[in-house]
Design a protein around this motif. Structure first.
Motif, PDB file in Angstrom:
ATOM      1  N   GLN A  39     -40.496   9.113 -38.065  1.00  0.00           N
ATOM      2  CA  GLN A  39     -39.526   9.320 -38.743  1.00  0.00           C
ATOM      3  C   GLN A  39     -39.144  10.517 -37.934  1.00  0.00           C
ATOM      4  OE1 GLN A  39     -39.735  11.106 -42.667  1.00  0.00           O
ATOM      5  NE2 GLN A  39     -37.825  10.499 -42.963  1.00  0.00           N
ATOM      6  N   ALA A  40     -37.747  10.134 -36.515  1.00  0.00           N
ATOM      7  CA  ALA A  40     -37.832  11.995 -35.899  1.00  0.00           C
ATOM      8  C   ALA A  40     -36.681  13.021 -37.293  1.00  0.00           C
ATOM      9  CB  ALA A  40     -36.513  10.654 -35.455  1.00  0.00           C
ATOM     10  N   PRO A  41     -36.347  13.446 -36.718  1.00  0.00           N
ATOM     11  CA  PRO A  41     -35.450  14.856 -36.947  1.00  0.00           C
ATOM     12  C   PRO A  41     -34.375  13.983 -38.059  1.00  0.00           C
ATOM     13  CG  PRO A  41     -36.600  16.271 -35.201  1.00  0.00           C
ATOM     14  CD  PRO A  41     -36.578  14.530 -35.142  1.00  0.00           C
ATOM     15  N   GLY A  42     -34.431  14.321 -38.719  1.00  0.00           N
ATOM     16  CA  GLY A  42     -33.282  14.320 -39.356  1.00  0.00           C
ATOM     17  C   GLY A  42     -32.662  12.647 -40.111  1.00  0.00           C
ATOM     18  N   LYS A  43     -33.179  11.655 -39.550  1.00  0.00           N
ATOM     19  CA  LYS A  43     -33.358   9.815 -39.223  1.00  0.00           C
ATOM     20  C   LYS A  43     -34.407   9.713 -40.570  1.00  0.00           C
ATOM     21  CE  LYS A  43     -31.864   9.546 -34.812  1.00  0.00           C
ATOM     22  NZ  LYS A  43     -32.517   9.129 -33.598  1.00  0.00           N
ATOM     23  N   GLN A  44     -34.340   8.359 -40.736  1.00  0.00           N
ATOM     24  CA  GLN A  44     -35.368   8.071 -41.340  1.00  0.00           C
ATOM     25  C   GLN A  44     -36.271   7.390 -41.130  1.00  0.00           C
ATOM     26  OE1 GLN A  44     -34.291   6.788 -44.751  1.00  0.00           O
ATOM     27  NE2 GLN A  44     -32.884   6.694 -45.597  1.00  0.00           N
ATOM     28  N   ARG A  45     -37.989   7.078 -41.842  1.00  0.00           N
ATOM     29  CA  ARG A  45     -38.771   6.609 -40.746  1.00  0.00           C
ATOM     30  C   ARG A  45     -38.640   4.857 -41.071  1.00  0.00           C
ATOM     31  NH1 ARG A  45     -42.744   7.704 -45.263  1.00  0.00           N
ATOM     32  NH2 ARG A  45     -43.199  10.323 -44.534  1.00  0.00           N
ATOM     33  N   GLU A  46     -39.529   4.929 -40.062  1.00  0.00           N
ATOM     34  CA  GLU A  46     -39.166   4.013 -38.681  1.00  0.00           C
ATOM     35  C   GLU A  46     -40.558   3.023 -38.895  1.00  0.00           C
ATOM     36  OE1 GLU A  46     -36.334   3.657 -35.292  1.00  0.00           O
ATOM     37  OE2 GLU A  46     -37.859   4.475 -34.559  1.00  0.00           O
ATOM     38  N   PHE A  60     -41.597  -3.462 -33.124  1.00  0.00           N
ATOM     39  CA  PHE A  60     -40.484  -2.710 -33.211  1.00  0.00           C
ATOM     40  C   PHE A  60     -39.884  -1.808 -32.868  1.00  0.00           C
ATOM     41  CE2 PHE A  60     -41.349  -5.357 -36.572  1.00  0.00           C
ATOM     42  CZ  PHE A  60     -42.757  -5.741 -37.334  1.00  0.00           C
ATOM     43  N   ASN A  61     -38.724  -1.411 -32.810  1.00  0.00           N
ATOM     44  CA  ASN A  61     -37.452  -1.160 -32.126  1.00  0.00           C
ATOM     45  C   ASN A  61     -37.565   0.127 -31.147  1.00  0.00           C
ATOM     46  OD1 ASN A  61     -35.878   0.274 -35.258  1.00  0.00           O
ATOM     47  ND2 ASN A  61     -37.781   0.043 -36.236  1.00  0.00           N
ATOM     48  N   GLY A  62     -38.008  -0.633 -30.519  1.00  0.00           N
ATOM     49  CA  GLY A  62     -37.842  -0.513 -28.774  1.00  0.00           C
ATOM     50  C   GLY A  62     -39.016  -0.312 -28.426  1.00  0.00           C
ATOM     51  N   THR A  90     -39.629  10.814 -29.893  1.00  0.00           N
ATOM     52  CA  THR A  90     -40.037  12.228 -30.377  1.00  0.00           C
ATOM     53  C   THR A  90     -39.783  12.077 -31.907  1.00  0.00           C
ATOM     54  OG1 THR A  90     -39.140  13.415 -28.415  1.00  0.00           O
ATOM     55  CG2 THR A  90     -39.469  14.935 -30.786  1.00  0.00           C
ATOM     56  N   ALA A  91     -40.971  11.696 -33.135  1.00  0.00           N
ATOM     57  CA  ALA A  91     -41.109  11.626 -33.701  1.00  0.00           C
ATOM     58  C   ALA A  91     -42.193  12.695 -34.072  1.00  0.00           C
ATOM     59  CB  ALA A  91     -40.730  10.693 -34.111  1.00  0.00           C
ATOM     60  N   VAL A  92     -42.458  12.397 -36.190  1.00  0.00           N
ATOM     61  CA  VAL A  92     -43.607  12.355 -36.895  1.00  0.00           C
ATOM     62  C   VAL A  92     -44.405  10.823 -36.932  1.00  0.00           C
ATOM     63  CG1 VAL A  92     -44.814  13.397 -38.506  1.00  0.00           C
ATOM     64  CG2 VAL A  92     -43.019  14.744 -37.410  1.00  0.00           C
ATOM     65  N   ARG A 102     -47.701   1.191 -50.933  1.00  0.00           N
ATOM     66  CA  ARG A 102     -48.245   1.693 -50.060  1.00  0.00           C
ATOM     67  C   ARG A 102     -48.950   2.927 -50.489  1.00  0.00           C
ATOM     68  NH1 ARG A 102     -43.153   0.329 -46.881  1.00  0.00           N
ATOM     69  NH2 ARG A 102     -44.371  -1.202 -46.015  1.00  0.00           N
ATOM     70  N   PRO A 103     -49.846   3.614 -50.095  1.00  0.00           N
ATOM     71  CA  PRO A 103     -50.794   4.977 -51.358  1.00  0.00           C
ATOM     72  C   PRO A 103     -50.130   5.954 -50.526  1.00  0.00           C
ATOM     73  CG  PRO A 103     -52.530   4.056 -49.205  1.00  0.00           C
ATOM     74  CD  PRO A 103     -51.057   2.886 -48.675  1.00  0.00           C
ATOM     75  N   SER A 104     -50.022   6.987 -50.908  1.00  0.00           N
ATOM     76  CA  SER A 104     -49.548   8.480 -50.526  1.00  0.00           C
ATOM     77  C   SER A 104     -49.353   8.815 -48.999  1.00  0.00           C
ATOM     78  CB  SER A 104     -49.989   9.653 -50.814  1.00  0.00           C
ATOM     79  OG  SER A 104     -50.073   9.482 -52.102  1.00  0.00           O
ATOM     80  N   TRP A 105     -48.522   9.101 -47.675  1.00  0.00           N
ATOM     81  CA  TRP A 105     -48.455   9.378 -46.787  1.00  0.00           C
ATOM     82  C   TRP A 105     -49.507  10.303 -46.315  1.00  0.00           C
ATOM     83  CZ3 TRP A 105     -45.872   5.432 -43.743  1.00  0.00           C
ATOM     84  CH2 TRP A 105     -45.029   4.764 -44.301  1.00  0.00           C
ATOM     85  N   GLY A 106     -49.886  10.444 -44.955  1.00  0.00           N
ATOM     86  CA  GLY A 106     -50.961  11.313 -44.829  1.00  0.00           C
ATOM     87  C   GLY A 106     -49.763  12.655 -44.210  1.00  0.00           C
ATOM     88  N   GLN A 107     -50.074  13.512 -42.956  1.00  0.00           N
ATOM     89  CA  GLN A 107     -49.284  14.610 -42.939  1.00  0.00           C
ATOM     90  C   GLN A 107     -49.215  14.233 -41.141  1.00  0.00           C
ATOM     91  OE1 GLN A 107     -52.814  14.374 -42.053  1.00  0.00           O
ATOM     92  NE2 GLN A 107     -53.158  14.533 -39.976  1.00  0.00           N
ATOM     93  N   GLY A 108     -49.350  13.072 -40.926  1.00  0.00           N
ATOM     94  CA  GLY A 108     -48.459  12.545 -39.411  1.00  0.00           C
ATOM     95  C   GLY A 108     -49.046  13.532 -38.497  1.00  0.00           C
TER      96      GLY A 108
END
Length: 115
Positions: A39-46, A60-62, A90-92, A102-108
């Motif tokens: 997930q990049a700043p201001g964008k959806q998680r992909e 996926f995604n390049g 650049t992203a988390v 899916r279970p809860s997401w980690g901290q990334g």
């Protein structure tokens, strides 16, 4: 309780490499269909990459040709080797199941690529 603990991120220059790790507990990891997301700043998680229980991979995604997803069932860990990084990477980065509930997401883990 499912836990997802990502690590390995950092600051690298364009063209550099990083290897991310995700330690998974609380599920039968060896049969889990796993994936890396970002997930990049201001964008959806992909979705970035996935790996089946049998080791089949998709990208996926390049990132195809630059990233490699792998797994070590004995360590309940999924990896993401990232080469030829560019600023758009650049992203988390997070790991999780590739499908189903899916279970809860980690901290990334933060990946920052500088030009």
């Amino acid at each position: 309780q499912v836990q997802l603990v990502e690590s390995g991120g950092g600051l690298v220059q364009t063209g550099g490499s990083l290897r991310l790790s995700c330690k998974v507990s609380g599920i039968s990891f060896s049969v889990a269909f796993m994936a890396w997301y970002r997930q990049a700043p201001g964008k959806q998680r992909e979705l970035v990459a996935s790996i089946t229980r049998g080791g089949s991979t998709n990208y996926f995604n390049g990132v195809k040709g630059r990233f490699t997803i792998s797994r070590d069932n004995g360590k309940s860990t999924v990896y993401l080797q990232m080469n030829s990084l560019n600023v758009e990477d650049t992203a988390v980065y997070y790991c999780n199941l590739a499908a189903g509930t899916r279970p809860s997401w980690g901290q990334g883990t933060q990946v920052t690529v500088s030009s």
